[in-house]
Design a protein around this motif. Structure first.
Motif, PDB file in Angstrom:
ATOM      1  N   GLU A 146       0.821  -1.211   0.000  1.00  0.00           N
ATOM      2  CA  GLU A 146       0.000   0.000   0.000  1.00  0.00           C
ATOM      3  C   GLU A 146       0.858   1.266   0.000  1.00  0.00           C
ATOM      4  O   GLU A 146       0.521   2.257  -0.658  1.00  0.00           O
ATOM      5  N   LYS A 147       1.974   1.214   0.706  1.00  0.00           N
ATOM      6  CA  LYS A 147       2.879   2.370   0.703  1.00  0.00           C
ATOM      7  C   LYS A 147       3.451   2.606  -0.695  1.00  0.00           C
ATOM      8  O   LYS A 147       3.600   3.753  -1.130  1.00  0.00           O
ATOM      9  N   ASN A 148       3.752   1.521  -1.385  1.00  0.00           N
ATOM     10  CA  ASN A 148       4.249   1.650  -2.760  1.00  0.00           C
ATOM     11  C   ASN A 148       3.192   2.239  -3.681  1.00  0.00           C
ATOM     12  O   ASN A 148       3.494   3.061  -4.555  1.00  0.00           O
ATOM     13  N   ARG A 149       1.963   1.812  -3.507  1.00  0.00           N
ATOM     14  CA  ARG A 149       0.877   2.356  -4.324  1.00  0.00           C
ATOM     15  C   ARG A 149       0.678   3.836  -4.049  1.00  0.00           C
ATOM     16  O   ARG A 149       0.342   4.614  -4.952  1.00  0.00           O
ATOM     17  N   LEU A 150       0.891   4.215  -2.801  1.00  0.00           N
ATOM     18  CA  LEU A 150       0.736   5.623  -2.432  1.00  0.00           C
ATOM     19  C   LEU A 150       1.699   6.508  -3.215  1.00  0.00           C
ATOM     20  O   LEU A 150       1.395   7.671  -3.509  1.00  0.00           O
ATOM     21  N   GLU A 156      -5.214  12.437  -5.756  1.00  0.00           N
ATOM     22  CA  GLU A 156      -6.618  12.392  -5.342  1.00  0.00           C
ATOM     23  C   GLU A 156      -7.042  11.018  -4.818  1.00  0.00           C
ATOM     24  O   GLU A 156      -8.085  10.886  -4.168  1.00  0.00           O
ATOM     25  N   LEU A 157      -6.216   9.995  -5.093  1.00  0.00           N
ATOM     26  CA  LEU A 157      -6.517   8.651  -4.571  1.00  0.00           C
ATOM     27  C   LEU A 157      -5.792   8.351  -3.261  1.00  0.00           C
ATOM     28  O   LEU A 157      -6.010   7.299  -2.664  1.00  0.00           O
ATOM     29  N   ALA A 158      -4.953   9.257  -2.836  1.00  0.00           N
ATOM     30  CA  ALA A 158      -4.186   9.041  -1.609  1.00  0.00           C
ATOM     31  C   ALA A 158      -5.091   8.832  -0.401  1.00  0.00           C
ATOM     32  O   ALA A 158      -4.790   8.045   0.495  1.00  0.00           O
ATOM     33  N   MET A 159      -6.217   9.542  -0.398  1.00  0.00           N
ATOM     34  CA  MET A 159      -7.126   9.440   0.750  1.00  0.00           C
ATOM     35  C   MET A 159      -7.748   8.055   0.869  1.00  0.00           C
ATOM     36  O   MET A 159      -8.270   7.698   1.923  1.00  0.00           O
ATOM     37  N   THR A 160      -7.724   7.265  -0.226  1.00  0.00           N
ATOM     38  CA  THR A 160      -8.264   5.907  -0.141  1.00  0.00           C
ATOM     39  C   THR A 160      -7.235   4.928   0.435  1.00  0.00           C
ATOM     40  O   THR A 160      -7.589   3.817   0.816  1.00  0.00           O
ATOM     41  N   ILE A 161      -5.986   5.355   0.468  1.00  0.00           N
ATOM     42  CA  ILE A 161      -4.916   4.482   0.947  1.00  0.00           C
ATOM     43  C   ILE A 161      -4.526   4.780   2.389  1.00  0.00           C
ATOM     44  O   ILE A 161      -4.284   3.857   3.182  1.00  0.00           O
ATOM     45  N   LYS A 162      -4.495   6.051   2.738  1.00  0.00           N
ATOM     46  CA  LYS A 162      -4.046   6.430   4.086  1.00  0.00           C
ATOM     47  C   LYS A 162      -4.858   5.781   5.214  1.00  0.00           C
ATOM     48  O   LYS A 162      -4.268   5.325   6.209  1.00  0.00           O
ATOM     49  N   PRO A 163      -6.191   5.693   5.096  1.00  0.00           N
ATOM     50  CA  PRO A 163      -6.945   5.013   6.169  1.00  0.00           C
ATOM     51  C   PRO A 163      -6.568   3.531   6.293  1.00  0.00           C
ATOM     52  O   PRO A 163      -6.541   2.986   7.404  1.00  0.00           O
ATOM     53  N   ILE A 164      -6.270   2.895   5.155  1.00  0.00           N
ATOM     54  CA  ILE A 164      -5.871   1.486   5.190  1.00  0.00           C
ATOM     55  C   ILE A 164      -4.524   1.333   5.885  1.00  0.00           C
ATOM     56  O   ILE A 164      -4.318   0.403   6.666  1.00  0.00           O
ATOM     57  N   LEU A 165      -3.601   2.263   5.611  1.00  0.00           N
ATOM     58  CA  LEU A 165      -2.293   2.230   6.273  1.00  0.00           C
ATOM     59  C   LEU A 165      -2.444   2.393   7.777  1.00  0.00           C
ATOM     60  O   LEU A 165      -1.711   1.776   8.555  1.00  0.00           O
TER      61      LEU A 165
END
Length: 316
Positions: A146-150, A156-165
């Motif tokens: 997930e960090k790599n995807r970030l 604009e998609l970062a907010m979909t990853i940060k909660p998962i992290l």
């Protein structure tokens, strides 16, 4: 037929990859079984009817585990003994010859004379530790993905990853707490943990990873220890071709944890700091220097666990 209750029955088990040699003292009973489910079941049946005071088996890290689990499930008293201690006992009584039968007899004699403390590890504890460390490794892998995807996805998609992290971070922390609690609740784990963490740079998680993923440490030689972690340099040569020596294989979970531990150790531990600085000053790439330091760390930890001693930095 059961033995007389006034006899102190001690059982010595010499561990092999394919067989177990078993000697019951002082009844002078010796037999061999295959080191598999069928053989172990037969061994436990024969041993149990003699109501032993303790069963001592040499630790190899893995080969003895099925037998130990069977003993624990049968409520038999067992000891996982350090081979070094048994070897020293053999020297003390002047035993030099070594056969499978003599090995089992020696271990039974060691059990009777030394009366080592019974082991407290049970199958559920061993399985729980393995499961916790395994799950932590899974979460770390997913967290890294997930960090790599970030890094590559649009902002604009970062907010979909940060909660998962955040979820991963919290779950990893909870599992680490459970690992620490499990270690602190078991005397066998406590003893290893105390020795490991006495070395500056080895923290709770590094110690837990070694305890669960590298149980052989302390029972093997230094070259074997380095190979198991995957920090032993391997030659790459064929005919006239002479390649660079590289590390390969080993248990990457432990190696990854020790890499992070070494990053701390070269800051706080003068032994590894000095080694690292000397290697870099000699022209070694930093990563190569770190791997060399990890190899040195593994060798030292192996000796500490083997001898049951705490870390002591060399005097200046």
């Amino acid at each position: 037929m059961k033995t007389k209750t006034n006899q102190n029955i001690n059982v010595g088990v010499d561990t092999g990859k394919y067989q177990l040699d078993i000697y019951i003292r002082p009844l002078d009973i010796y037999f061999t079984v295959s080191n598999d489910d069928k053989g172990i079941k037969e061994a436990v049946r024969l041993i149990k009817k003699h109501n032993p005071e303790r069963i001592v088996i040499e630790a190899t890290g893995r080969l003895e585990m099925p037998f130990i689990i069977a003993c624990a499930n049968a409520n038999l008293p067992f000891v996982i003994a350090n081979p070094v201690h048994i070897k020293r006992f053999a020297g003390a009584i002047g035993q030099r010859a070594k056969t499978d039968k003599l090995g089992a007899q020696l271990i039974a004699h060691y059990s009777e004379a030394i009366k080592p403390r019974l082991s407290t590890l049970k199958p559920d504890i061993m399985q729980a530790m393995s499961d916790l460390v395994g799950r932590r490794n899974q979460l770390l892998v997913m967290q890294t993905m997930e960090k790599n995807r970030l890094q590559i996805l649009p902002k604009e998609l970062a907010m979909t990853i940060k909660p998962i992290l955040t979820v991963f971070k919290n779950q990893i922390a909870k599992i680490e707490t459970k690992i620490v609690n499990l270690i602190e609740s078991n005397p066998d784990y406590q003893a290893k943990n105390l020795i490991l963490q006495s070395m500056k740079g080895i923290g709770k998680i590094a110690a837990a990873s070694i305890i669960s993923n590298l149980p052989e440490l302390g029972y093997i030689n230094n070259k074997e220890a380095s190979s198991l972690v995957g920090v032993a340099p391997m030659n790459k040569e064929s005919g006239r071709f002479k390649g660079h020596r590289k590390i390969q294989g080993g248990r990457h979970q432990v190696r990854t944890v020790l890499y992070m531990a070494m990053m701390s150790a070269i800051q706080s531990n003068p032994v590894f700091k000095g080694t690292y600085q000397r290697l870099v000053a000699a022209g070694k790439p930093k990563k190569v220097a770190i791997i060399a330091c990890i190899r040195k760390m593994v060798v030292i930890l192996n000796s500490m666990l083997r001898d049951g001693v705490l870390w002591e930095a060399p005097k200046a």
